[in-house]
Design an enzyme around this catalytic site. Structure first.
Site, PDB file in Angstrom:
ATOM      1  N   GLY A  13       0.822  -1.197   0.000  1.00  0.00           N
ATOM      2  CA  GLY A  13       0.000   0.000   0.000  1.00  0.00           C
ATOM      3  C   GLY A  13       0.863   1.256   0.000  1.00  0.00           C
ATOM      4  O   GLY A  13       1.962   1.285  -0.560  1.00  0.00           O
ATOM      5  N   SER A  14       0.373   2.299   0.656  1.00  0.00           N
ATOM      6  CA  SER A  14       1.000   3.615   0.548  1.00  0.00           C
ATOM      7  C   SER A  14       2.378   3.712   1.184  1.00  0.00           C
ATOM      8  O   SER A  14       3.097   4.685   0.920  1.00  0.00           O
ATOM      9  CB  SER A  14       0.079   4.679   1.149  1.00  0.00           C
ATOM     10  OG  SER A  14      -1.065   4.858   0.342  1.00  0.00           O
TER      11      SER A  14
END
Length: 227
Positions: A13-14
């Site tokens: 993810g981020s």
């Protein structure tokens, strides 16, 4: 036994935006104070739309990371292109085993850059369509903290034999980014904690903390879960 730290593969993810940002700053594609227009709040690809969680206007690239804008990260990732982004993914240690100290360590899952279309590159730029272990992610993040030097992870502090203690010395694998890029990215990561997506999670009184938040969807029966 299964070791989640070295064998479990997850989409980061981020948190993976640190790799995108490192590559972009190091390659001179963009600087932390340069503007990125994310005012539309989304970006379209054939058969697919990627949204930001919140609507922003024009952000500096630093704030793209601070506020974790998917649209901003994707726009910069597209400017980088698959070959340059792929080179930094490899430099940071993804797609390979990091140390012989961890039997059964997974190399993770990365891609052949030449196979990435814009939609796939967009996914990788914000931490999807790549599988990493917790050990790989923490080692890559530590490279930023170490001034751009990727260090070989180890768990043995010292070996004692016949009463003689031999310390396990740090081993530098390679330099992945310059000290200047590492310093600029560290400042951004500090702002993630003080005024960005991480401010309610890891700010510690009396200490300066740098970090990056990240979420990813789970795969359930071959599709992404919305929970």
């Amino acid at each position: 036994p299964f070791n989640r730290a070295t064998q479990a593969r997850r989409q980061p993810g981020s948190t993976f935006k640190l790799v995108t940002a490192s590559a972009a700053i190091e390659e001179g594609v963009i600087s932390p104070n340069d503007p990125v227009d994310v005012s539309e709040g989304l970006i379209r690809f054939k058969g697919r739309v990627v949204h930001d969680d919140h609507r922003y206007g024009v952000l500096t690239f630093g704030d793209v990371i601070v506020k974790s804008s998917n649209v901003g990260a994707i726009k910069v990732g597209l400017k980088l292109g698959p070959d340059r982004l792929g080179a930094y993914v490899s430099r940071f240690g993804f797609g390979r085993q990091l140390s012989a100290e961890f039997p059964g360590e997974s190399p993770g899952i990365v891609w052949n850059p030449s196979k990435l279309n814009d939609s796939a590159l967009a996914s990788v730029s914000m931490g999807y369509q790549v599988g990493v272990t917790p050990l790989q992610m923490v080692t890559a993040t530590a490279a930023v903290a170490n001034g751009g030097r990727l260090m070989k992870p180890h768990v043995v502090r010292a070996i004692v034999r016949d009463g003689v203690r031999t310390a396990s010395e740090p081993v530098e694998v390679r330099r992945v980014i310059s000290p200047r890029t590492a310093s600029e990215l560290t400042t951004i990561m500090e702002e993630v904690v003080t005024r960005g997506t991480g401010r309610t999670f890891v700010e510690v009184d009396g200490f300066t903390v740098a970090g990056k938040t990240g979420t990813a969807q789970k795969l359930v029966n071959g599709a992404y879960s919305h929970s």
